[in-house]
Write an enzyme that holds these catalytic residues in place. Structure first.
Site, PDB file in Angstrom:
ATOM      1  N   GLU A 223       7.142  20.372  -3.977  1.00 14.02           N
ATOM      2  CA  GLU A 223       8.527  19.868  -4.099  1.00 14.02           C
ATOM      3  C   GLU A 223       8.774  19.006  -5.535  1.00 14.02           C
ATOM      4  O   GLU A 223       7.807  18.225  -5.686  1.00 14.02           O
ATOM      5  CB  GLU A 223       9.066  19.123  -3.154  1.00 14.02           C
ATOM      6  N   GLU A 334      19.130  17.462  -0.368  1.00 17.49           N
ATOM      7  CA  GLU A 334      18.845  17.176   1.237  1.00 17.49           C
ATOM      8  C   GLU A 334      19.149  15.676   1.283  1.00 17.49           C
ATOM      9  O   GLU A 334      18.903  14.668   0.247  1.00 17.49           O
ATOM     10  CB  GLU A 334      17.350  17.191   1.382  1.00 17.49           C
TER      11      GLU A 334
END
Length: 419
Positions: A223, A334
């Protein structure tokens, strides 16, 4: 006499009880002091592991301390499998051909300042900039061992998870994704904001995920993107970050360079440091580009920031289900929704505005691409979208000649339609 004897016994008993209580308090106090002392010792040991000897130290205007650490002394090499590792100073291949250092990093081009610490100095060749970890950073963590790691079960799970399972984890997403093929990398340009965070234990991030395995404990993930995380950094600055895990965030991996794993080669970008400048509502928009791809020769996963900076790589051996390729790519936002007061958090995602507001107001990902088996960047096929609560955070995709495949995403969290 009998009465006097009873009173004396009572007095003696109460005295004994008082002494026992006093001794118990002393014991508890001593135990607490011992526990605090042991914690302090753990913190100092962990700081020594994380903060390697610096060749040069730079104090940034945002309060960060950047240590210029010799390449071979960086935290990655605490990993037992990297003890005799020869640092790969450049990838063999870049998407769409052999790696060309002059094409990726033109020496004649004056590079724009992209991190606040750049205004205070630079790290010499042969070193990497590492954001120094402080005592207070570790004391904010749930434990010294969990510092720099996501909470367990914090797994992005589009479509494959039951909605109640997602809500239990407290993480919410607004993402675009592709699956059903073998992916050897991903790229996107993301505009950068400073979303407001309601509580210190919450965060807001925008990133690319490269995923392999199922959404159980075998999940592998790489990520990279930007985030605001008061718990991790102690402030509300927007920062460049990376993360990796090979077991669904259970025991492996971490943010940035806070554990052994990612090997950095760039002396110009500090992972975990503040990004500047930032986008503002109805004002100029600033974005960053991130590319993650697999070197087909060595099998390592490389990361590039912007058009100029090849930051480093995750060695291929760290992963099992990303050993060959990724099976899913995600792009998007997120947040953590802790719901501590029984209501949805007001923590913002992206700009804090819904996608329908469009350019200059909403957050975007543009020119989203994947790397195919021929090492070529191409437009993704069959893009899906996912969000748990579209009234809180939403995503809308589009396509045009200038931005290629793109999407707007984000939202304010709690509002009249999201409680």
């Amino acid at each position: 006499m009998a009465t006097q004897h009873s009173i004396g016994d009572g007095w003696r008993m109460s005295t004994v009880m008082a002494i026992l209580s006093f001794l118990c308090l002393i014991s508890l106090s001593s135990s607490a002091r011992f526990s605090a002392s042991r914690q302090k010792l753990e913190v100092r040991k962990h700081l020594k592991r994380l903060n390697k000897p610096a060749v040069k130290t730079i104090k940034s205007q945002d309060g960060d301390i950047i240590d210029c650490v010799h390449l071979s002394h960086q935290p990655a090499f605490d990993h037992p499998f990297l003890k005799n590792h020869t640092i790969q100073l450049r990838p063999n291949y870049h998407p769409e051909g052999p790696f060309d250092v002059n094409k990726v990093s033109p020496k004649s081009k004056e590079r724009s300042r992209t991190q606040l610490w750049h205004a205070a100095g630079s790290c010499p060749e042969g070193t990497i900039p590492v954001r120094r970890t402080r005592e207070e950073d570790l004391y904010r963590a749930s434990s010294v061992k969990r510092y720099g790691r996501k909470k367990r079960k914090a797994v992005p799970q589009p479509r494959s998870a039951e909605p109640d399972l997602i809500s239990q984890s407290g993480h919410q997403h607004a993402i675009a994704y592709v699956e059903g093929d073998n992916y050897y990398g991903a790229k996107a340009t993301i505009n950068v904001w400073e979303p407001k965070i309601q509580q210190p234990n919450e965060f807001s991030l925008s990133q690319i995920w490269l995923l392999g395995g199922s959404f159980g404990e075998d999940l592998n993930s790489i990520e990279a993107g930007w985030q605001v995380s008061p718990d991790l950094y102690g402030d509300n600055n927007t920062r460049l970050f990376t993360y990796w895990t090979s077991d669904a965030y259970q025991a492996t991996g971490c943010y940035n360079l806070l554990c052994s794993g990612f090997i950095q080669i760039s002396n110009e970008i500090a992972i975990g440091a503040s990004i500047s400048p930032l986008s503002a509502y109805r004002n100029p928009q600033y974005d960053i580009s991130i590319l993650v791809w697999k070197d087909p020769t060595e099998g390592n996963w490389w990361m590039q920031f912007g058009s100029d900076y090849v930051l480093g790589y995750w060695p291929g051996f760290l992963f099992s289900n990303l050993g060959e390729s990724a099976s899913m790519i995600e792009w998007g936002g997120e947040v953590v929704n802790s719901q501590s007061d029984g209501q949805h958090t007001t923590t913002q995602m992206g700009s804090g505005h819904f996608p329908e507001e469009g350019f200059g107001k909403a957050s975007y990902f543009r020119n989203i691409q994947v790397v195919d088996s021929s090492n070529n960047l191409r437009a993704p096929k069959g893009i899906g979208t996912f969000t748990e609560q579209s009234n809180c955070y939403d995503v809308q995709t589009g396509n045009n000649d200038e931005w290629g495949h793109y999407f707007y995403y984000g939202g304010p969290g709690r509002n009249p339609n999201c409680s």
